[in-house]
Design an enzyme around this catalytic site. Sequence first.
Site, PDB file in Angstrom:
ATOM      1  N   SER A 110       1.896 -18.953   8.682  1.00  0.00           N
ATOM      2  CA  SER A 110       1.611 -18.042   7.562  1.00  0.00           C
ATOM      3  C   SER A 110       2.395 -18.571   6.374  1.00  0.00           C
ATOM      4  O   SER A 110       3.351 -19.352   6.541  1.00  0.00           O
ATOM      5  CB  SER A 110       2.112 -16.641   7.923  1.00  0.00           C
ATOM      6  OG  SER A 110       2.201 -15.826   6.773  1.00  0.00           O
ATOM      7  N   TYR A 152       8.284 -10.806  11.686  1.00  0.00           N
ATOM      8  CA  TYR A 152       7.142 -11.673  11.369  1.00  0.00           C
ATOM      9  C   TYR A 152       7.619 -12.946  10.663  1.00  0.00           C
ATOM     10  O   TYR A 152       7.225 -14.059  11.019  1.00  0.00           O
ATOM     11  CB  TYR A 152       6.161 -10.882  10.487  1.00  0.00           C
ATOM     12  CG  TYR A 152       4.824 -11.536  10.261  1.00  0.00           C
ATOM     13  CD1 TYR A 152       3.788 -11.368  11.168  1.00  0.00           C
ATOM     14  CD2 TYR A 152       4.582 -12.306   9.127  1.00  0.00           C
ATOM     15  CE1 TYR A 152       2.541 -11.949  10.949  1.00  0.00           C
ATOM     16  CE2 TYR A 152       3.352 -12.893   8.893  1.00  0.00           C
ATOM     17  CZ  TYR A 152       2.330 -12.712   9.807  1.00  0.00           C
ATOM     18  OH  TYR A 152       1.105 -13.292   9.585  1.00  0.00           O
TER      19      TYR A 152
HETATM   20  P1  NAD Z   1      -6.443  -9.978  13.751  1.00  0.00           P
HETATM   21  O1  NAD Z   1      -5.729  -8.706  14.038  1.00  0.00           O
HETATM   22  O2  NAD Z   1      -7.807  -9.963  13.133  1.00  0.00           O
HETATM   23  O3  NAD Z   1      -6.535 -10.893  15.046  1.00  0.00           O
HETATM   24  C1  NAD Z   1      -5.467 -11.027  15.932  1.00  0.00           C
HETATM   25  C2  NAD Z   1      -5.996 -11.556  17.230  1.00  0.00           C
HETATM   26  O4  NAD Z   1      -4.893 -11.655  18.148  1.00  0.00           O
HETATM   27  C3  NAD Z   1      -7.020 -10.612  17.895  1.00  0.00           C
HETATM   28  O5  NAD Z   1      -7.980 -11.386  18.571  1.00  0.00           O
HETATM   29  C4  NAD Z   1      -6.165  -9.830  18.884  1.00  0.00           C
HETATM   30  O6  NAD Z   1      -6.907  -9.296  19.971  1.00  0.00           O
HETATM   31  C5  NAD Z   1      -5.216 -10.919  19.326  1.00  0.00           C
HETATM   32  N1  NAD Z   1      -3.997 -10.427  19.943  1.00  0.00           N
HETATM   33  C6  NAD Z   1      -3.103  -9.538  19.453  1.00  0.00           C
HETATM   34  N2  NAD Z   1      -2.119  -9.331  20.359  1.00  0.00           N
HETATM   35  C7  NAD Z   1      -2.410 -10.116  21.425  1.00  0.00           C
HETATM   36  C8  NAD Z   1      -1.790 -10.345  22.679  1.00  0.00           C
HETATM   37  N3  NAD Z   1      -0.661  -9.718  23.047  1.00  0.00           N
HETATM   38  N4  NAD Z   1      -2.380 -11.199  23.532  1.00  0.00           N
HETATM   39  C9  NAD Z   1      -3.542 -11.834  23.206  1.00  0.00           C
HETATM   40  N5  NAD Z   1      -4.174 -11.654  22.038  1.00  0.00           N
HETATM   41  C10 NAD Z   1      -3.610 -10.807  21.163  1.00  0.00           C
HETATM   42  O7  NAD Z   1      -5.415 -10.790  12.834  1.00  0.00           O
HETATM   43  P2  NAD Z   1      -5.568 -12.113  11.942  1.00  0.00           P
HETATM   44  O8  NAD Z   1      -5.239 -11.707  10.563  1.00  0.00           O
HETATM   45  O9  NAD Z   1      -6.817 -12.849  12.242  1.00  0.00           O
HETATM   46  O10 NAD Z   1      -4.300 -12.923  12.487  1.00  0.00           O
HETATM   47  C11 NAD Z   1      -4.408 -14.125  13.232  1.00  0.00           C
HETATM   48  C12 NAD Z   1      -3.185 -14.971  12.969  1.00  0.00           C
HETATM   49  O11 NAD Z   1      -3.149 -15.319  11.583  1.00  0.00           O
HETATM   50  C13 NAD Z   1      -1.854 -14.268  13.264  1.00  0.00           C
HETATM   51  O12 NAD Z   1      -0.962 -15.175  13.863  1.00  0.00           O
HETATM   52  C14 NAD Z   1      -1.375 -13.871  11.885  1.00  0.00           C
HETATM   53  O13 NAD Z   1       0.014 -13.752  11.834  1.00  0.00           O
HETATM   54  C15 NAD Z   1      -1.872 -15.035  11.058  1.00  0.00           C
HETATM   55  N6  NAD Z   1      -1.974 -14.765   9.629  1.00  0.00           N
HETATM   56  C16 NAD Z   1      -2.761 -13.786   9.143  1.00  0.00           C
HETATM   57  C17 NAD Z   1      -2.822 -13.587   7.777  1.00  0.00           C
HETATM   58  C18 NAD Z   1      -3.711 -12.548   7.155  1.00  0.00           C
HETATM   59  O14 NAD Z   1      -3.578 -12.321   5.934  1.00  0.00           O
HETATM   60  N7  NAD Z   1      -4.588 -11.912   7.876  1.00  0.00           N
HETATM   61  C19 NAD Z   1      -2.062 -14.378   6.923  1.00  0.00           C
HETATM   62  C20 NAD Z   1      -1.258 -15.359   7.457  1.00  0.00           C
HETATM   63  C21 NAD Z   1      -1.213 -15.557   8.812  1.00  0.00           C
END
Ligand code: NAD
Length: 256
Positions: free
Chosen positions: A138, A151
Amino acid sequence: MLKGKTALVTGSTSGIGLGIAQALAQQGANIVLNGFGDVEGPKAAIAQHGVKVAYHGADMSKPAEIEDMMRVAAEQFGRIDILVNNAGIQHVARIENFPAERWDAIIAINLSSAFHATRLALPAMQAAKWGRIINVASVHGLVASAEKSAYVAAKHGIVGLTKVTALENATSGITCNAICPGWVLTPLVQKQVDAKAASQGVPNDEAIKLLLGEKEPSMQFTTPEELGALAVFFCSPAANNVRGVAWNMDGGWAAQ
Ligand code: NAD
């Protein structure tokens, strides 16, 4: 480009993980999905690309379940060629109010799970002399925000893990790099938009403008499709010598 390869993407039933899985499938890679919630929808989306798709429901906070997932995936496809460590959760609170249980869960899911999946994936990649490990960190792996202690700690940690993984395999065909998105409008971020709308008493679109305005100069979300395209680049021959980078796609967030 990736025909015959197999990619395992953790947390790929939603958001960024699903976007990356689709982009890799579009290039011909077979996909192992993981995550909670609806599984049939994501499976169908991947199958549209004419590749094989499997699912394992490992809880990424549990090392024994990660081991089972890696074993089953290797048995089913022969080998994992591309590992995308993406599963992640968020919790927002000041440190003095941060529940210890949420700290432990975020470190386990956002950081330790990547260590476990990586240590289990590497031997087969080393035997094959080719592999791609992509860690979804991130912009919070590069800079901090208040109220996101666990985080930010986990994401800075995964950027460090990315560099060590890259160095330990630097003379081989295995690369490891991190992707550092700014805001992406997924369920994880919609929760933060909802909290802002409630705390400021404004509608959803106003809350989105406030959220972007605080951090992201472009005033635009990065999309899962754009992040998928970056993952495809990391898997391409052009990226053979891209090793240990933390590449932000953040609308200028970290440039400030
Ligand atoms: P999201 O909530 O849409 O997806 C998260 C995914 O992780 C889902 O498939 C969920 O079922 C899975 N998950 C959660 N806990 C779990 C567990 N214990 N075991 C297995 N699967 C699990 O979120 P996202 O925004 O797509 O996030 C994905 C990644 O991107 C994360 O690592 C997040 O930190 C990172 N990220 C997101 C953003 C943003 O703005 N959305 C920005 C930077 C980084």
